[in-house]
Design an enzyme around this catalytic site. Structure first.
Site, PDB file in Angstrom:
ATOM      1  N   GLU A  16      -5.964  -0.769  15.467  1.00  0.00           N
ATOM      2  CA  GLU A  16      -6.642  -1.739  14.607  1.00  0.00           C
ATOM      3  C   GLU A  16      -5.692  -2.858  14.196  1.00  0.00           C
ATOM      4  O   GLU A  16      -4.562  -2.603  13.769  1.00  0.00           O
ATOM      5  CB  GLU A  16      -7.176  -1.047  13.362  1.00  0.00           C
ATOM      6  CG  GLU A  16      -7.815  -1.997  12.357  1.00  0.00           C
ATOM      7  CD  GLU A  16      -7.856  -1.419  10.952  1.00  0.00           C
ATOM      8  OE1 GLU A  16      -7.890  -2.235   9.998  1.00  0.00           O
ATOM      9  OE2 GLU A  16      -7.838  -0.180  10.795  1.00  0.00           O
TER      10      GLU A  16
ATOM     11  N   ARG B  38       0.842  -1.195   0.000  1.00  0.00           N
ATOM     12  CA  ARG B  38       0.000   0.000   0.000  1.00  0.00           C
ATOM     13  C   ARG B  38       0.875   1.243   0.000  1.00  0.00           C
ATOM     14  O   ARG B  38       1.876   1.310   0.724  1.00  0.00           O
ATOM     15  CB  ARG B  38      -0.935   0.017   1.213  1.00  0.00           C
ATOM     16  CG  ARG B  38      -1.944  -1.121   1.184  1.00  0.00           C
ATOM     17  CD  ARG B  38      -2.900  -1.083   2.357  1.00  0.00           C
ATOM     18  NE  ARG B  38      -3.754  -2.264   2.379  1.00  0.00           N
ATOM     19  CZ  ARG B  38      -4.600  -2.570   3.351  1.00  0.00           C
ATOM     20  NH1 ARG B  38      -4.714  -1.760   4.389  1.00  0.00           N
ATOM     21  NH2 ARG B  38      -5.339  -3.656   3.294  1.00  0.00           N
TER      22      ARG B  38
ATOM     23  N   ARG C 235       2.672   1.240  10.186  1.00  0.00           N
ATOM     24  CA  ARG C 235       2.119   1.610   8.885  1.00  0.00           C
ATOM     25  C   ARG C 235       3.212   1.457   7.840  1.00  0.00           C
ATOM     26  O   ARG C 235       4.028   2.362   7.635  1.00  0.00           O
ATOM     27  CB  ARG C 235       1.593   3.043   8.930  1.00  0.00           C
ATOM     28  CG  ARG C 235       0.630   3.392   7.808  1.00  0.00           C
ATOM     29  CD  ARG C 235       0.098   4.809   7.973  1.00  0.00           C
ATOM     30  NE  ARG C 235      -0.678   4.969   9.183  1.00  0.00           N
ATOM     31  CZ  ARG C 235      -1.982   4.702   9.287  1.00  0.00           C
ATOM     32  NH1 ARG C 235      -2.637   4.265   8.234  1.00  0.00           N
ATOM     33  NH2 ARG C 235      -2.625   4.871  10.421  1.00  0.00           N
TER      34      ARG C 235
ATOM     35  N   ARG D 164       1.343  -6.135  12.729  1.00  0.00           N
ATOM     36  CA  ARG D 164       0.748  -5.520  13.908  1.00  0.00           C
ATOM     37  C   ARG D 164       0.592  -6.530  15.047  1.00  0.00           C
ATOM     38  O   ARG D 164       0.656  -6.174  16.221  1.00  0.00           O
ATOM     39  CB  ARG D 164      -0.591  -4.871  13.555  1.00  0.00           C
ATOM     40  CG  ARG D 164      -0.421  -3.653  12.652  1.00  0.00           C
ATOM     41  CD  ARG D 164      -1.645  -2.786  12.584  1.00  0.00           C
ATOM     42  NE  ARG D 164      -1.352  -1.543  11.868  1.00  0.00           N
ATOM     43  CZ  ARG D 164      -2.130  -0.478  11.871  1.00  0.00           C
ATOM     44  NH1 ARG D 164      -3.265  -0.494  12.545  1.00  0.00           N
ATOM     45  NH2 ARG D 164      -1.784   0.610  11.201  1.00  0.00           N
TER      46      ARG D 164
ATOM     47  N   SER E 242     -10.040  -5.880  10.324  1.00  0.00           N
ATOM     48  CA  SER E 242     -11.363  -5.391   9.936  1.00  0.00           C
ATOM     49  C   SER E 242     -12.108  -6.547   9.283  1.00  0.00           C
ATOM     50  O   SER E 242     -11.555  -7.196   8.386  1.00  0.00           O
ATOM     51  CB  SER E 242     -11.258  -4.226   8.947  1.00  0.00           C
ATOM     52  OG  SER E 242     -10.930  -3.033   9.595  1.00  0.00           O
TER      53      SER E 242
END
Length: 425
Positions: free
Chosen positions: A350, A263, A278, A392, A353
């Site tokens: 987070e 990403r 990130r 994460r 999801s």
């Protein structure tokens, strides 16, 4: 993508649902585009009918010896043919305009999704475990301090190799990351009923359109020639059913993959610039389900349980949030975020999801199924969820299981993947 017929019949409900997501009403615009398309098609049909009629009249005129009339009719037929040919191109443009307008409109939220402008409107769904209590005197360290001190995280070399938002993992921490990924995919395939898939990491634009990343979010993607690097394995996994008609007995279809994801993190300048939170390249275990409309909400709860089970087995404290309308992803109708507690940061972040997309992606992919004893096909419902983001999870393990001397205890469930190693240090 939406059914324009449904929008015509439910224009007020469509606009109200979009308003919950902060979007302006657009049903009138879409219906106007469809009206133009329909009117043009009617003209083409009428022209074609006249062409057929004129063609029959040519034969009659020739049989009656009326050559002038025959020539006039032949010219009319030729003119109509030219009009129809140019009109077909115009029809394609009108269809493309309608599809382009609908392609950038987000999915409609379920009625039970809380309404809110951003993450401040998210609602606690449930919580598991307690925040860890440390007996040492200093504050818990963040993952990058632990990793660098242990010689297992090298951000400076990664920056020289690739730039910001990359890391080189080494030794036991690299092995711990690998162990986490293997543990996740084993759990989902051996206990949760998912079929393991090893998909391509490069895809064309069509699959990205199918899952909703294109055309609106192209800046978030990395492009390599005629291909894109996948931002998530959701893209190839969901598109396994693109263009297919499944039998109802084929559903639910559950697949999972452990892959690298890429990403650009567009719009994230200045956020989480230190550490691994990130990254441009990261590993993730992805779950995808394809099911019937009647079972999709139940499947969402099941998928959430599967993702939570990873954290439970690792002994990590977390909470589940129901995302509000302003914080959901583009293609989602309802989303649960799992937020893991990071002691070093002193905050929840987070880590997964889980979303149900209804028939939104299915319509973009033309993925359908045939209900038992039914002649008509119906779009499937699709779901996707992280189970989990490996990097994460590594951060959470390092910060939760840190010891006073800077070592890290390996969670018991991971020790078989670490050749019995109990402590990193």
């Amino acid at each position: 993508m939406f059914d324009i017929k449904w929008i015509r019949e439910n224009s007020d409900a469509f606009d109200r649902a979009l308003a919950k997501r902060g979007y302006e009403a657009c049903s009138a615009k879409l219906i106007a585009l469809d009206d133009a398309r329909r009117a043009h098609i009617t003209k083409l049909q009428e022209a074609q009918e006249r062409r057929n009629s004129a063609s029959r009249e040519i034969g009659k005129a020739k049989a009656a010896g009326d050559e002038d009339k025959a020539q006039s009719l032949m010219k009319e037929v030729a003119d109509i043919k030219a009009f129809v040919q140019s009109g077909e191109e115009e029809e394609r443009k009108l269809i493309a305009a309608l599809e382009a307008a609908m392609a950038v409109i987000p999915n409609l939220p379920h009625d039970d999704v809380p309404v809110g402008p951003d993450e401040s409107g998210n609602v606690l769904y449930r919580e598991h475990g307690q925040k860890p209590v440390f007996t040492f005197n200093h504050a818990p360290k963040e993952h990058f301090d632990l990793g660098e001190a242990l010689g297992g995280m090298d951000f400076s070399t990664a920056a020289e190799l690739s730039g910001a938002r990359f890391v080189v993992l080494k030794g036991q921490i690299a092995r711990l990351e690998r162990a986490l990924g293997q543990f996740m995919i084993d759990l989902h395939t051996q206990e949760h009923g998912y079929t393991e898939v090893s998909p391509p990491l490069l895809v064309h634009d069509k699959p990205l359109f199918g899952t909703g990343q294109l055309p609106k979010f192209e800046e978030d993607l990395f492009k390599a020639g005629d291909h894109y690097l996948i931002p998530t394995a959701e893209v190839p996994l969901t598109n396994l059913v693109a263009g297919q008609i499944l039998a109802e007995t084929d559903l639910p279809l559950r697949v999972a993959a452990l892959t690298y994801c890429f990403r650009s993190e567009a719009g994230s300048a200045g956020r989480d610039t230190r550490g691994m939170l990130r990254q441009h390249q990261f590993e993730k275990c992805e779950m995808v389900s394809v099911t019937t409309p009647q079972e999709s909400l139940n499947e969402l709860e099941r998928m959430l349980d599967c993702a939570e089970n990873v954290l439970k087995k690792l002994g990590l404290h977390y909470r589940v949030m129901t995302l509000c309308t302003g914080d959901m992803g583009f293609g989602a109708r309802k989303t649960y975020d799992i937020e893991v507690w990071l002691p070093g940061q002193g905050s929840y972040r987070e880590i997964s999801s889980c979303s149900v997309c209804g028939d939104f992606q299915a319509r973009r992919m033309n993925a359908r199924y045939r209900p038992a004893d039914a002649k008509q096909t119906v779009p499937v419902h699709t779901l996707n969820g992280s189970g989990l983001a490996v990097g994460r999870t590594l951060i959470a393990v390092l910060e939760t299981y840190q010891n006073a001397d800077g070592t890290v205890t390996v969670p018991e469930v991971l020790r078989p993947y670490m050749n019995g190693l109990e402590t990193i240090g």
